[in-house]
Scaffold this motif. Structure first.
Motif, PDB file in Angstrom:
ATOM      1  N   LYS A   7      75.569 -17.097  -1.073  1.00  0.00           N
ATOM      2  CA  LYS A   7      74.826 -16.087  -1.830  1.00  0.00           C
ATOM      3  C   LYS A   7      74.991 -16.347  -3.316  1.00  0.00           C
ATOM      4  O   LYS A   7      76.057 -16.750  -3.771  1.00  0.00           O
ATOM      5  CB  LYS A   7      75.272 -14.665  -1.462  1.00  0.00           C
ATOM      6  N   ARG A   8      73.919 -16.134  -4.036  1.00  0.00           N
ATOM      7  CA  ARG A   8      73.980 -16.353  -5.474  1.00  0.00           C
ATOM      8  C   ARG A   8      74.695 -15.178  -6.122  1.00  0.00           C
ATOM      9  O   ARG A   8      74.646 -14.067  -5.656  1.00  0.00           O
ATOM     10  CB  ARG A   8      72.585 -16.512  -6.051  1.00  0.00           C
ATOM     11  N   ASP A  68      76.507 -23.704  -8.242  1.00  0.00           N
ATOM     12  CA  ASP A  68      75.081 -23.430  -8.429  1.00  0.00           C
ATOM     13  C   ASP A  68      74.788 -23.560  -9.919  1.00  0.00           C
ATOM     14  O   ASP A  68      75.656 -23.971 -10.687  1.00  0.00           O
ATOM     15  CB  ASP A  68      74.684 -22.047  -7.879  1.00  0.00           C
ATOM     16  N   ASP A  69      73.598 -23.203 -10.333  1.00  0.00           N
ATOM     17  CA  ASP A  69      73.265 -23.306 -11.758  1.00  0.00           C
ATOM     18  C   ASP A  69      73.459 -21.983 -12.487  1.00  0.00           C
ATOM     19  O   ASP A  69      72.953 -21.788 -13.581  1.00  0.00           O
ATOM     20  CB  ASP A  69      71.843 -23.831 -11.949  1.00  0.00           C
ATOM     21  N   GLY A  70      74.212 -21.060 -11.896  1.00  0.00           N
ATOM     22  CA  GLY A  70      74.455 -19.754 -12.499  1.00  0.00           C
ATOM     23  C   GLY A  70      75.559 -19.785 -13.541  1.00  0.00           C
ATOM     24  O   GLY A  70      76.144 -20.833 -13.851  1.00  0.00           O
ATOM     25  N   LEU A  71      75.840 -18.612 -14.082  1.00  0.00           N
ATOM     26  CA  LEU A  71      76.821 -18.485 -15.156  1.00  0.00           C
ATOM     27  C   LEU A  71      78.062 -17.684 -14.767  1.00  0.00           C
ATOM     28  O   LEU A  71      78.984 -17.564 -15.559  1.00  0.00           O
ATOM     29  CB  LEU A  71      76.163 -17.819 -16.375  1.00  0.00           C
ATOM     30  N   HIS A  72      78.080 -17.086 -13.582  1.00  0.00           N
ATOM     31  CA  HIS A  72      79.227 -16.272 -13.166  1.00  0.00           C
ATOM     32  C   HIS A  72      80.494 -17.106 -13.175  1.00  0.00           C
ATOM     33  O   HIS A  72      80.516 -18.232 -12.679  1.00  0.00           O
ATOM     34  CB  HIS A  72      79.015 -15.688 -11.766  1.00  0.00           C
ATOM     35  N   LEU A  84      82.394 -11.227 -15.391  1.00  0.00           N
ATOM     36  CA  LEU A  84      82.531 -12.316 -16.359  1.00  0.00           C
ATOM     37  C   LEU A  84      81.496 -13.408 -16.107  1.00  0.00           C
ATOM     38  O   LEU A  84      81.425 -13.985 -15.024  1.00  0.00           O
ATOM     39  CB  LEU A  84      83.943 -12.897 -16.312  1.00  0.00           C
ATOM     40  N   GLU A  85      80.698 -13.675 -17.143  1.00  0.00           N
ATOM     41  CA  GLU A  85      79.676 -14.719 -17.110  1.00  0.00           C
ATOM     42  C   GLU A  85      79.731 -15.488 -18.417  1.00  0.00           C
ATOM     43  O   GLU A  85      79.824 -14.897 -19.492  1.00  0.00           O
ATOM     44  CB  GLU A  85      78.269 -14.117 -16.983  1.00  0.00           C
ATOM     45  N   PHE A  86      79.648 -16.800 -18.313  1.00  0.00           N
ATOM     46  CA  PHE A  86      79.636 -17.638 -19.512  1.00  0.00           C
ATOM     47  C   PHE A  86      78.461 -17.244 -20.417  1.00  0.00           C
ATOM     48  O   PHE A  86      77.349 -17.011 -19.950  1.00  0.00           O
ATOM     49  CB  PHE A  86      79.521 -19.114 -19.144  1.00  0.00           C
ATOM     50  N   ASP A  87      78.754 -17.182 -21.706  1.00  0.00           N
ATOM     51  CA  ASP A  87      77.777 -16.904 -22.764  1.00  0.00           C
ATOM     52  C   ASP A  87      77.175 -15.498 -22.709  1.00  0.00           C
ATOM     53  O   ASP A  87      76.293 -15.181 -23.490  1.00  0.00           O
ATOM     54  CB  ASP A  87      76.642 -17.934 -22.772  1.00  0.00           C
ATOM     55  N   ARG A  88      77.625 -14.663 -21.802  1.00  0.00           N
ATOM     56  CA  ARG A  88      77.159 -13.273 -21.757  1.00  0.00           C
ATOM     57  C   ARG A  88      78.337 -12.337 -21.979  1.00  0.00           C
ATOM     58  O   ARG A  88      78.375 -11.619 -22.966  1.00  0.00           O
ATOM     59  CB  ARG A  88      76.478 -12.975 -20.426  1.00  0.00           C
TER      60      ARG A  88
END
Length: 190
Positions: free
Chosen positions: A97-98, A85-89, A25-29
């Motif tokens: 870890k990213r 972080d600046d990720g979307l997860h 699950l990732e925002f906008d994906r």
């Protein structure tokens, strides 16, 4: 992390998927907030428990209504998610870890949270089981509804693992019967 962990439990109950799918699950994906009440989840076949031949051309796409969860996801995305972080997860790792936490970590995390709060270890897959049992007991269609909800290929799987409704239905009916027989109600102030 407290907000994220609360969302792990809320999303695990609202979207009864396996841990592997939840880590995708990732925002906008794969997770899109349509408005303040509707959520779209679109997962590729490789995120799901499908035979390898189906993974390439089949996925999972659903829109569901859950105003409380949608509001929580909006707040999380704007206030708490950027702290990681600046990720979307949706469920980022907090260990430097990213990317998303692993499916094994997701199971351990929910088990740790529920054991600490309730004294009983409930991994994320048990939330899926609980949703299936509730569906088989309360939705029109019973076990067939649970089969569809969980995307089981065979209804026998659902019947074998999730349809335990007779005892619970009887207990609820008995509880309703007792409540109707009460003549005096009293509120206890504890």
């Amino acid at each position: 992390t407290l907000f994220r962990n609360g969302l792990v439990l809320a999303v695990g109950a609202a979207l009864p998927e396996r841990a592997r799918a939840l880590t995708w699950l990732e925002f906008d994906r794969t997770l899109t907030l349509i408005d303040r009440t509707h959520i779209n989840v679109g997962l590729p076949g490789e995120a799901l428990k499908y035979p390898e031949a189906r993974k390439a051309h089949e996925g999972y796409d659903v829109i569901f209504e859950n105003a409380g969860l949608a509001e929580a996801l909006l707040a999380y995305r704007s206030i708490y998610r950027p702290l990681f972080d600046d990720g979307l997860h949706l469920f980022p790792s907090v260990h430097g870890k990213r990317g998303a936490i692993t499916s094994a970590h997701l199971g351990r995390l929910t088990g740790d949270i529920t054991e600490r709060e309730f004294g009983v270890r409930i991994p994320i897959h048990r939330l899926r089981d609980n949703v299936a049992t509730e569906a088989s007991e309360n939705l029109i269609g019973g076990a067939y509804a649970a089969k569809t909800l969980l995307r089981h290929a065979d209804e026998a799987i659902t019947l074998r693992h999730y349809d335990h409704s007779e005892g619970l239905k009887a207990a609820r009916q008995f509880d309703n019967f007792i409540e109707k027989r009460r003549t005096v109600t009293a509120e206890l102030i504890l």
